[in-house]
Scaffold this motif. Structure first.
Motif, PDB file in Angstrom:
ATOM      1  N   THR A 115       0.703  -1.275   0.031  1.00 42.25           N
ATOM      2  CA  THR A 115       0.239  -0.067  -0.042  1.00 42.25           C
ATOM      3  C   THR A 115       0.927   1.383   0.011  1.00 42.25           C
ATOM      4  O   THR A 115       2.260   1.161   0.409  1.00 42.25           O
ATOM      5  N   GLU A 116       0.383   2.473  -0.348  1.00 43.60           N
ATOM      6  CA  GLU A 116       0.945   3.527  -0.257  1.00 43.60           C
ATOM      7  C   GLU A 116       1.430   3.927   1.044  1.00 43.60           C
ATOM      8  O   GLU A 116       2.497   4.761   1.142  1.00 43.60           O
ATOM      9  N   SER A 117       0.824   3.684   1.967  1.00 49.40           N
ATOM     10  CA  SER A 117       1.526   3.901   3.493  1.00 49.40           C
ATOM     11  C   SER A 117       2.679   3.238   3.715  1.00 49.40           C
ATOM     12  O   SER A 117       3.549   3.431   4.602  1.00 49.40           O
ATOM     13  N   ARG A 118       3.245   2.288   2.978  1.00 51.54           N
ATOM     14  CA  ARG A 118       4.394   1.401   2.869  1.00 51.54           C
ATOM     15  C   ARG A 118       5.619   2.074   2.398  1.00 51.54           C
ATOM     16  O   ARG A 118       6.579   1.515   2.447  1.00 51.54           O
ATOM     17  N   LEU A 119       5.177   3.147   1.454  1.00 50.44           N
ATOM     18  CA  LEU A 119       6.423   3.603   0.540  1.00 50.44           C
ATOM     19  C   LEU A 119       6.389   5.183   0.828  1.00 50.44           C
ATOM     20  O   LEU A 119       5.223   5.840   1.229  1.00 50.44           O
ATOM     21  N   LEU A 120       7.663   5.610   0.764  1.00 47.93           N
ATOM     22  CA  LEU A 120       7.737   7.233   1.047  1.00 47.93           C
ATOM     23  C   LEU A 120       7.334   7.784  -0.208  1.00 47.93           C
ATOM     24  O   LEU A 120       7.422   7.407  -1.471  1.00 47.93           O
ATOM     25  N   SER A 121       6.532   8.803   0.143  1.00 42.00           N
ATOM     26  CA  SER A 121       5.715   9.620  -1.071  1.00 42.00           C
ATOM     27  C   SER A 121       5.326  10.962  -0.279  1.00 42.00           C
ATOM     28  O   SER A 121       5.108  11.042   1.116  1.00 42.00           O
ATOM     29  N   PRO A 122       4.765  11.814  -1.195  1.00 40.01           N
ATOM     30  CA  PRO A 122       4.588  13.114  -0.491  1.00 40.01           C
ATOM     31  C   PRO A 122       3.161  13.041   0.149  1.00 40.01           C
ATOM     32  O   PRO A 122       2.872  13.700   1.103  1.00 40.01           O
ATOM     33  N   ARG A 123       2.543  11.889  -0.006  1.00 45.77           N
ATOM     34  CA  ARG A 123       1.330  11.589   0.841  1.00 45.77           C
ATOM     35  C   ARG A 123       1.539  11.019   2.092  1.00 45.77           C
ATOM     36  O   ARG A 123       0.657  10.971   2.925  1.00 45.77           O
TER      37      ARG A 123
END
Length: 218
Positions: A115-123
């Protein structure tokens, strides 16, 4: 003579024999039509169920093998699986391009949905803190061995050398694998990333220019 007449009267007539000969074929025809109707109904049900399954399944990306914090994802790290739509978590990756070249923030097990929460991102800061003004701040700890105790998602307070709280309730976003191993005291380790409000991030970043900082776990 009377017996012969009686036998003739009691014997089946020609039209009865014809009707008897025709009737089995008609019964078989009715049975065949009923069986055919049942088969068509069964086929329709199978097609309907298969159609629903095809429309309620969605492709998602899962870890092809164990992923470690700080690891940059490549094409071979992910594989596609289909899951029922109701079981797909929010923010699940659907396209390989969404994950490639991103950094893993926490351990991901083989087969786990990425999921996105497992990756570094602006969010990521907003996802961790629930605040739109959240920021990510890298800090170096005064005691490197403390980094080995931290995990992504831990809640900490950040303090300076005078024991003043610079940021309360910060969320650990990333602990690089080299820091999470078992470092020795005073060895150089990569900084950890913390998510916190914008104002707190400015205080922590400024204080970290002159000295290493300390954290207190909740």
């Amino acid at each position: 003579m009377d017996l012969r007449r009686r036998g003739t009267a009691l014997g089946p007539r020609l039209r009865d024999r014809v009707a008897y000969a025709v009737r089995p074929g008609w019964a078989r025809s009715v049975m065949i039509r009923r069986v055919a109707s049942g088969v068509l109904v069964a086929v329709a049900v199978v097609v309907e169920v298969g159609g629903q399954r095809a429309t309620t399944d969605a492709p998602v990306l899962v870890a092809a093998h164990d992923l470690l914090p700080g690891q940059a994802i490549t094409g071979t790290d992910l594989r596609e699986l289909r899951f029922p739509v109701e079981l797909v978590p929010d923010g699940a990756l659907r396209l390989r391009a969404d994950g490639e070249a991103h950094t893993v923030t926490g351990p991901v097990r083989t087969g786990e949905v990425v999921t996105e929460s497992r990756l570094l991102s602006p969010r990521l800061p907003m996802q961790l803190t629930g605040r739109a003004d959240a920021r990510l701040v890298p800090i170096r700890l005064a005691d490197d061995t403390v980094a080995s105790l931290l995990r992504a998602g831990d809640v900490v307070d950040v303090l300076n050398a005078q024991a003043q709280i610079l940021a309360g309730g910060a969320i650990v976003a990333l602990v690089p694998t080299t820091a999470a191993a078992t470092p020795t005291r005073n060895t150089t380790t990569p900084p950890i990333l913390l998510a916190m409000t914008e104002s707190a991030a400015h205080r922590v970043a400024g204080a970290g220019l002159d000295a290493a900082l300390a954290v207190v776990l909740h």
